[in-house]
Write a protein that holds these residues in place. Structure first.
Motif, PDB file in Angstrom:
ATOM      1  N   VAL A   3       0.854  -1.174   0.000  1.00  0.00           N
ATOM      2  CA  VAL A   3       0.000   0.000   0.000  1.00  0.00           C
ATOM      3  C   VAL A   3       0.896   1.232   0.000  1.00  0.00           C
ATOM      4  O   VAL A   3       1.854   1.301   0.774  1.00  0.00           O
ATOM      5  N   SER A   4       0.563   2.190  -0.864  1.00  0.00           N
ATOM      6  CA  SER A   4       1.286   3.463  -0.917  1.00  0.00           C
ATOM      7  C   SER A   4       0.305   4.598  -0.676  1.00  0.00           C
ATOM      8  O   SER A   4      -0.659   4.763  -1.433  1.00  0.00           O
ATOM      9  N   ILE A   5       0.562   5.361   0.371  1.00  0.00           N
ATOM     10  CA  ILE A   5      -0.303   6.470   0.751  1.00  0.00           C
ATOM     11  C   ILE A   5       0.591   7.669   1.038  1.00  0.00           C
ATOM     12  O   ILE A   5       1.625   7.530   1.703  1.00  0.00           O
ATOM     13  N   THR A   6       0.193   8.824   0.564  1.00  0.00           N
ATOM     14  CA  THR A   6       0.928  10.047   0.875  1.00  0.00           C
ATOM     15  C   THR A   6       0.325  10.615   2.155  1.00  0.00           C
ATOM     16  O   THR A   6      -0.853  10.976   2.184  1.00  0.00           O
ATOM     17  N   ILE A   7       1.138  10.655   3.208  1.00  0.00           N
ATOM     18  CA  ILE A   7       0.674  11.140   4.507  1.00  0.00           C
ATOM     19  C   ILE A   7       1.444  12.404   4.851  1.00  0.00           C
ATOM     20  O   ILE A   7       2.670  12.378   4.950  1.00  0.00           O
ATOM     21  N   ASN A   8       0.706  13.488   5.003  1.00  0.00           N
ATOM     22  CA  ASN A   8       1.298  14.790   5.325  1.00  0.00           C
ATOM     23  C   ASN A   8       2.419  15.154   4.347  1.00  0.00           C
ATOM     24  O   ASN A   8       3.462  15.662   4.724  1.00  0.00           O
ATOM     25  N   GLY A   9       2.193  14.831   3.072  1.00  0.00           N
ATOM     26  CA  GLY A   9       3.143  15.168   2.030  1.00  0.00           C
ATOM     27  C   GLY A   9       4.273  14.173   1.840  1.00  0.00           C
ATOM     28  O   GLY A   9       5.089  14.330   0.936  1.00  0.00           O
ATOM     29  N   GLN A  10       4.333  13.142   2.658  1.00  0.00           N
ATOM     30  CA  GLN A  10       5.394  12.131   2.577  1.00  0.00           C
ATOM     31  C   GLN A  10       4.818  10.819   2.050  1.00  0.00           C
ATOM     32  O   GLN A  10       3.856  10.289   2.611  1.00  0.00           O
ATOM     33  N   GLN A  11       5.424  10.307   1.000  1.00  0.00           N
ATOM     34  CA  GLN A  11       4.984   9.015   0.459  1.00  0.00           C
ATOM     35  C   GLN A  11       5.348   7.899   1.445  1.00  0.00           C
ATOM     36  O   GLN A  11       6.484   7.823   1.915  1.00  0.00           O
ATOM     37  N   GLN A  12       4.381   7.064   1.772  1.00  0.00           N
ATOM     38  CA  GLN A  12       4.573   5.926   2.675  1.00  0.00           C
ATOM     39  C   GLN A  12       4.187   4.661   1.911  1.00  0.00           C
ATOM     40  O   GLN A  12       3.074   4.581   1.398  1.00  0.00           O
ATOM     41  N   LEU A  21      -6.697  -1.654   9.090  1.00  0.00           N
ATOM     42  CA  LEU A  21      -7.444  -0.396   9.070  1.00  0.00           C
ATOM     43  C   LEU A  21      -6.479   0.765   8.860  1.00  0.00           C
ATOM     44  O   LEU A  21      -5.325   0.732   9.295  1.00  0.00           O
ATOM     45  N   LEU A  22      -6.977   1.820   8.233  1.00  0.00           N
ATOM     46  CA  LEU A  22      -6.151   2.995   7.972  1.00  0.00           C
ATOM     47  C   LEU A  22      -5.599   3.585   9.258  1.00  0.00           C
ATOM     48  O   LEU A  22      -4.438   4.004   9.311  1.00  0.00           O
ATOM     49  N   VAL A  23      -6.375   3.606  10.323  1.00  0.00           N
ATOM     50  CA  VAL A  23      -5.897   4.145  11.600  1.00  0.00           C
ATOM     51  C   VAL A  23      -4.674   3.374  12.084  1.00  0.00           C
ATOM     52  O   VAL A  23      -3.708   3.965  12.585  1.00  0.00           O
ATOM     53  N   HIS A  24      -4.668   2.062  11.921  1.00  0.00           N
ATOM     54  CA  HIS A  24      -3.527   1.254  12.346  1.00  0.00           C
ATOM     55  C   HIS A  24      -2.345   1.431  11.402  1.00  0.00           C
ATOM     56  O   HIS A  24      -1.192   1.414  11.848  1.00  0.00           O
ATOM     57  N   TYR A  25      -2.623   1.603  10.119  1.00  0.00           N
ATOM     58  CA  TYR A  25      -1.560   1.890   9.158  1.00  0.00           C
ATOM     59  C   TYR A  25      -0.857   3.190   9.558  1.00  0.00           C
ATOM     60  O   TYR A  25       0.373   3.257   9.605  1.00  0.00           O
ATOM     61  N   ILE A  26      -1.632   4.228   9.847  1.00  0.00           N
ATOM     62  CA  ILE A  26      -1.073   5.535  10.215  1.00  0.00           C
ATOM     63  C   ILE A  26      -0.232   5.417  11.483  1.00  0.00           C
ATOM     64  O   ILE A  26       0.893   5.922  11.547  1.00  0.00           O
ATOM     65  N   ARG A  27      -0.751   4.754  12.485  1.00  0.00           N
ATOM     66  CA  ARG A  27      -0.061   4.662  13.775  1.00  0.00           C
ATOM     67  C   ARG A  27       1.117   3.684  13.741  1.00  0.00           C
ATOM     68  O   ARG A  27       2.204   4.013  14.206  1.00  0.00           O
ATOM     69  N   LEU A  62     -10.185   0.796   5.166  1.00  0.00           N
ATOM     70  CA  LEU A  62      -9.042  -0.107   5.094  1.00  0.00           C
ATOM     71  C   LEU A  62      -7.871   0.639   4.460  1.00  0.00           C
ATOM     72  O   LEU A  62      -8.062   1.480   3.581  1.00  0.00           O
ATOM     73  N   ALA A  63      -6.667   0.317   4.895  1.00  0.00           N
ATOM     74  CA  ALA A  63      -5.478   0.940   4.302  1.00  0.00           C
ATOM     75  C   ALA A  63      -5.468   0.696   2.797  1.00  0.00           C
ATOM     76  O   ALA A  63      -5.110   1.587   2.019  1.00  0.00           O
ATOM     77  N   ALA A  64      -5.882  -0.490   2.365  1.00  0.00           N
ATOM     78  CA  ALA A  64      -5.906  -0.818   0.935  1.00  0.00           C
ATOM     79  C   ALA A  64      -6.847   0.102   0.165  1.00  0.00           C
ATOM     80  O   ALA A  64      -6.599   0.430  -0.995  1.00  0.00           O
ATOM     81  N   GLN A  65      -7.933   0.557   0.807  1.00  0.00           N
ATOM     82  CA  GLN A  65      -8.859   1.467   0.150  1.00  0.00           C
ATOM     83  C   GLN A  65      -8.236   2.851  -0.039  1.00  0.00           C
ATOM     84  O   GLN A  65      -8.645   3.592  -0.923  1.00  0.00           O
ATOM     85  N   ALA A  66      -7.266   3.186   0.796  1.00  0.00           N
ATOM     86  CA  ALA A  66      -6.611   4.488   0.718  1.00  0.00           C
ATOM     87  C   ALA A  66      -5.368   4.461  -0.169  1.00  0.00           C
ATOM     88  O   ALA A  66      -4.685   5.476  -0.306  1.00  0.00           O
ATOM     89  N   ASP A  67      -5.070   3.327  -0.759  1.00  0.00           N
ATOM     90  CA  ASP A  67      -3.898   3.195  -1.629  1.00  0.00           C
ATOM     91  C   ASP A  67      -3.949   4.272  -2.715  1.00  0.00           C
ATOM     92  O   ASP A  67      -4.968   4.449  -3.388  1.00  0.00           O
ATOM     93  N   GLY A  68      -2.854   5.020  -2.851  1.00  0.00           N
ATOM     94  CA  GLY A  68      -2.765   6.070  -3.859  1.00  0.00           C
ATOM     95  C   GLY A  68      -3.397   7.390  -3.457  1.00  0.00           C
ATOM     96  O   GLY A  68      -3.399   8.342  -4.239  1.00  0.00           O
ATOM     97  N   MET A  69      -3.930   7.468  -2.256  1.00  0.00           N
ATOM     98  CA  MET A  69      -4.614   8.679  -1.818  1.00  0.00           C
ATOM     99  C   MET A  69      -3.718   9.556  -0.941  1.00  0.00           C
ATOM    100  O   MET A  69      -2.633   9.168  -0.550  1.00  0.00           O
ATOM    101  N   GLU A  70      -4.235  10.749  -0.630  1.00  0.00           N
ATOM    102  CA  GLU A  70      -3.557  11.721   0.226  1.00  0.00           C
ATOM    103  C   GLU A  70      -4.235  11.721   1.590  1.00  0.00           C
ATOM    104  O   GLU A  70      -5.465  11.829   1.673  1.00  0.00           O
ATOM    105  N   VAL A  71      -3.427  11.611   2.630  1.00  0.00           N
ATOM    106  CA  VAL A  71      -3.922  11.655   3.999  1.00  0.00           C
ATOM    107  C   VAL A  71      -3.252  12.818   4.712  1.00  0.00           C
ATOM    108  O   VAL A  71      -2.061  13.063   4.544  1.00  0.00           O
ATOM    109  N   ARG A  72      -4.042  13.513   5.497  1.00  0.00           N
ATOM    110  CA  ARG A  72      -3.497  14.561   6.376  1.00  0.00           C
ATOM    111  C   ARG A  72      -3.930  14.211   7.792  1.00  0.00           C
ATOM    112  O   ARG A  72      -5.103  13.989   8.056  1.00  0.00           O
ATOM    113  N   THR A  73      -2.946  14.151   8.672  1.00  0.00           N
ATOM    114  CA  THR A  73      -3.211  13.852  10.080  1.00  0.00           C
ATOM    115  C   THR A  73      -2.948  15.104  10.899  1.00  0.00           C
ATOM    116  O   THR A  73      -2.479  16.119  10.381  1.00  0.00           O
ATOM    117  N   ILE A  74      -3.188  15.024  12.184  1.00  0.00           N
ATOM    118  CA  ILE A  74      -2.959  16.163  13.067  1.00  0.00           C
ATOM    119  C   ILE A  74      -1.506  16.620  13.002  1.00  0.00           C
ATOM    120  O   ILE A  74      -1.226  17.817  13.113  1.00  0.00           O
TER     121      ILE A  74
END
Length: 152
Positions: A3-12, A21-27, A62-74
């Motif tokens: 899974v590749s997700i851009t989180i706060n401007g950083q590719q992960q 779950l996306l929450v667990h992927y982020i944490r 699901l993290a897989a559903q967010a694949d290729g998307m942009e995420v912004r966290t606190i």
């Protein structure tokens, strides 16, 4: 699965189980612990983040559903120099937090609310934050904080 997700401007990019779950992927995979796990049932909103610009409860995706998307966290709300986002500043100045557990999710939901409605009434704020629970503040100062940010 990868899974590749851009989180706060950083590719992960990480290998995860399909049920992650996306929450667990982020944490756990991205190492960003500001997004809190509150209930795992989408009832509390402590895990709210922005997904492609929209506030969502990350325990419902699901993290897989967010694949290729942009995420912004606190963690991505403040400027690079550490200057707080106006919503974070308003929460601090108006005592919109107590224990702080719900605060990241509240800030994320509130900023999304103001993007949709830049001049909300008190009722608009209360309705807009219905899906985010706080057990400490009684919401008065949270609403006051959101209204202050709207006026900033």
């Amino acid at each position: 699965m990868e899974v590749s997700i851009t989180i706060n401007g950083q590719q992960q990019t990480h290998d995860v189980e399909a049920r992650t779950l996306l929450v667990h992927y982020i944490r756990e995979h991205a190492g960003l612990t500001g997004t809190n796990v509150g209930c795992d049932t989408s009832s509390c909103g402590a895990c709210s983040i922005h997904l492609n610009g929209e506030a969502v409860k990350s325990c419902t995706v699901l993290a897989a559903q967010a694949d290729g998307m942009e995420v912004r966290t606190i963690e991505g709300m403040a400027a690079a120099d550490g200057t707080l986002h106006p919503m974070q500043q308003a929460f601090m100045e108006n005592h919109g937090l107590q224990c702080g557990y719900c605060t990241p999710g509240m800030v994320m939901a509130a900023t999304s609310l103001l993007e949709e409605n830049p001049n909300p009434t008190e009722d608009d704020v209360r309705i807009g934050l219905e899906g985010n629970l706080c057990r400490c503040t009684g919401y008065h100062n949270i609403v006051k904080s959101v209204l202050a940010a709207a006026n900033a």
